[in-house]
Design an enzyme around this catalytic site. Structure first.
Site, short mmCIF file in Angstrom:
data_model
loop_
_atom_site.label_atom_id
_atom_site.label_comp_id
_atom_site.label_asym_id
_atom_site.label_seq_id
_atom_site.Cartn_x
_atom_site.Cartn_y
_atom_site.Cartn_z
CG ASP A 218 48.03 31.72 35.95
OD1 ASP A 218 47.03 31.54 35.26
OD2 ASP A 218 48.10 31.31 37.13
CG HIS A 241 47.98 28.86 32.43
ND1 HIS A 241 47.77 28.62 33.76
CD2 HIS A 241 49.20 28.30 32.14
CE1 HIS A 241 48.80 27.97 34.28
NE2 HIS A 241 49.69 27.77 33.32
#
Ligand SMILES: *[C@@H]1O[C@H](CO)[C@@H](O)[C@H](O)[C@H]1NC(C)=O
Ligand SMILES: *[C@@H]1O[C@H](CO)[C@@H](O)[C@H](O)[C@H]1NC(C)=O
Length: 393
Positions: A218, A241
């Site tokens: 993430d 991310h």
């Protein structure tokens, strides 16, 4: 000096030395003395908590010492306030139980709370997250999952040389802290592990993060409401991310994010580079005084992005318009390659357009050609070399 005096003098010196040494020894609290076992099998949680309690009540600077070896640790809370400054020196590896239910629904694994003047050196944390990720992917009922190491209401905090692998959720959380330095941490989880953010900072002032290697499933760093004076440098991010301010503006009343610098960063194969993200919901939150500079993008899907239309499943966003006000954001000297044609995306709120956005010296290519950019509801200036052509005026 006669012989007797000489001897007396030496005796005095050695006595003084012994007192000093015993004092120094008294201020070091070794987890082994409190019953920890370095076999990776015996539950050492209680021993760690007892060691902390002893160190925490020391009248002088105390060191909690964890030697080499593997220590099995369940959810552990290290609570302050303590009498003195505390150093936690970890040479070993801390393992969470393989059964992810063992950490329960508390949301944390290792938690420091309400401590002032704390330094954590070294340590490898292995939260054994793979079973938990598999549970989540299977759609079975799973516990909420644990953040590996959390600092809540800690002031004057230094973290250095920490390694964390396979966290169930976020690796490292800095929440409601002041005056924090995070140096040379390495946080690693597979690219497809759900919600394994690297570092999450929230409601905190004066946080410096420098020299981090972040490979996650993430956000490498996620920045939540109430973050002020955050400085990040020398970071390698990817997979992951990217660095994300947000998601913000989920709540109507929300503290803003201000004065954030990100400099000297390499993003490699990440979903995003630098992102600002807010819910398309009413909110009084804001983002201001942000500097992203000296950044290298290597095959990044969205190198530069502002997304104010976040609304998963289109639920609870009555007029698809974010109340979060974004202003004074500078992008300077950002180069490299985009993995998609559109390297720069500014999708700002129709009711609260982005203001004071500055682009300077941007050079992003897609398949050896200039990438493209898109703008919605944005105002600002563009200077220097601009590839893709800027839509910010
Ligand atoms: C902004 O944050 C930096 C730390 O990154 C700090 O040194 C500086 O004083 C802050 N500026 C303001 C105006 O608070
Ligand atoms: C958005 O919706 C809310 C609630 O329906 C309303 O109060 C608000 O005025 C709307 N804002 C805009 C900009 O349309």
């Amino acid at each position: 000096m006669d012989v007797i005096n000489h001897c007396a003098c030496l005796l005095l010196i050695s006595l003084l030395l012994m007192i000093r040494l015993s004092n120094a020894a008294a201020a070091t609290y070794n987890v082994m003395k409190y019953g920890a076992k370095a076999d990776g099998k015996t539950d050492s949680t209680e021993a760690f908590v007892k060691t902390w309690a002893a160190a925490c009540s020391s009248a002088q600077t105390a060191t909690m010492y964890v030697p080499k070896g593997r220590f099995l640790l369940k959810a552990a809370v290290f609570r302050g306030p303590c009498k003195s400054r505390i150093n936690v020196q970890i040479y070993g590896t801390l393992n969470a139980p393989t059964d992810y239910w063992a950490l329960g629904n508390s949301g944390y694994w290792i938690l420091f709370i309400k401590v002032n003047r704390l330094a954590v050196f070294g340590g490898t944390l292995d939260a054994k997250g793979s079973g938990f990720w598999a549970c989540r992917k299977s759609g079975k009922s799973c516990p909420v999952g644990a953040r590996s190491i959390t600092f809540n209401w800690v002031n004057d905090l230094a973290i250095s040389g920490l390694v964390s692998i396979n966290s169930q959720q976020t690796h490292l959380v800095i929440n409601s802290c002041n005056n924090v330095v995070v140096r040379n941490v390495k946080l690693v989880a597979p690219a497809d592990s759900p919600n394994t953010d690297g570092i999450h900072v929230q409601s905190s002032t004066g946080v410096t993060i420098t020299g981090a290697t972040l490979q996650t499933g993430d956000d490498c760093v996620s920045i939540g409401p109430g973050t002020r004076n955050l400085y990040m440098s020398n970071i390698k991010c990817g997979p992951g991310h990217g660095v994300s301010i947000g998601s913000l503006g989920k709540e109507v009343n929300e503290a803003g994010v201000q004065n954030v610098t990100l400099t000297n960063v390499i993003f490699t194969g990440s979903d995003n580079g630098v992102r600002i993200k807010s819910w398309a919901r009413p909110s009084n939150g804001f983002v201001s005084n942000i500097l992203f500079q000296n950044i290298m993008m290597r095959n990044v899907e969205n190198p530069i992005i502002i997304d104010q239309n976040y609304c998963p499943d289109n639920q609870g966003c009555p007029n698809q318009s974010s109340g979060v006000k974004i202003s004074q954001v500078t992008y300077k000297n950002i180069q490299g390659t985009s993995a998609t044609a559109e390297a720069v995306t500014f999708d700002c709120s129709p009711s609260n357009p982005c203001r004071g956005i500055r682009l300077q010296d941007i050079k992003l290519t897609y398949m050896n050609k200039a990438a493209t950019s898109s703008c919605n509801n944005i105002g600002g200036t563009s200077t220097g070399v601009l590839m893709p052509q800027s839509c910010v005026h």
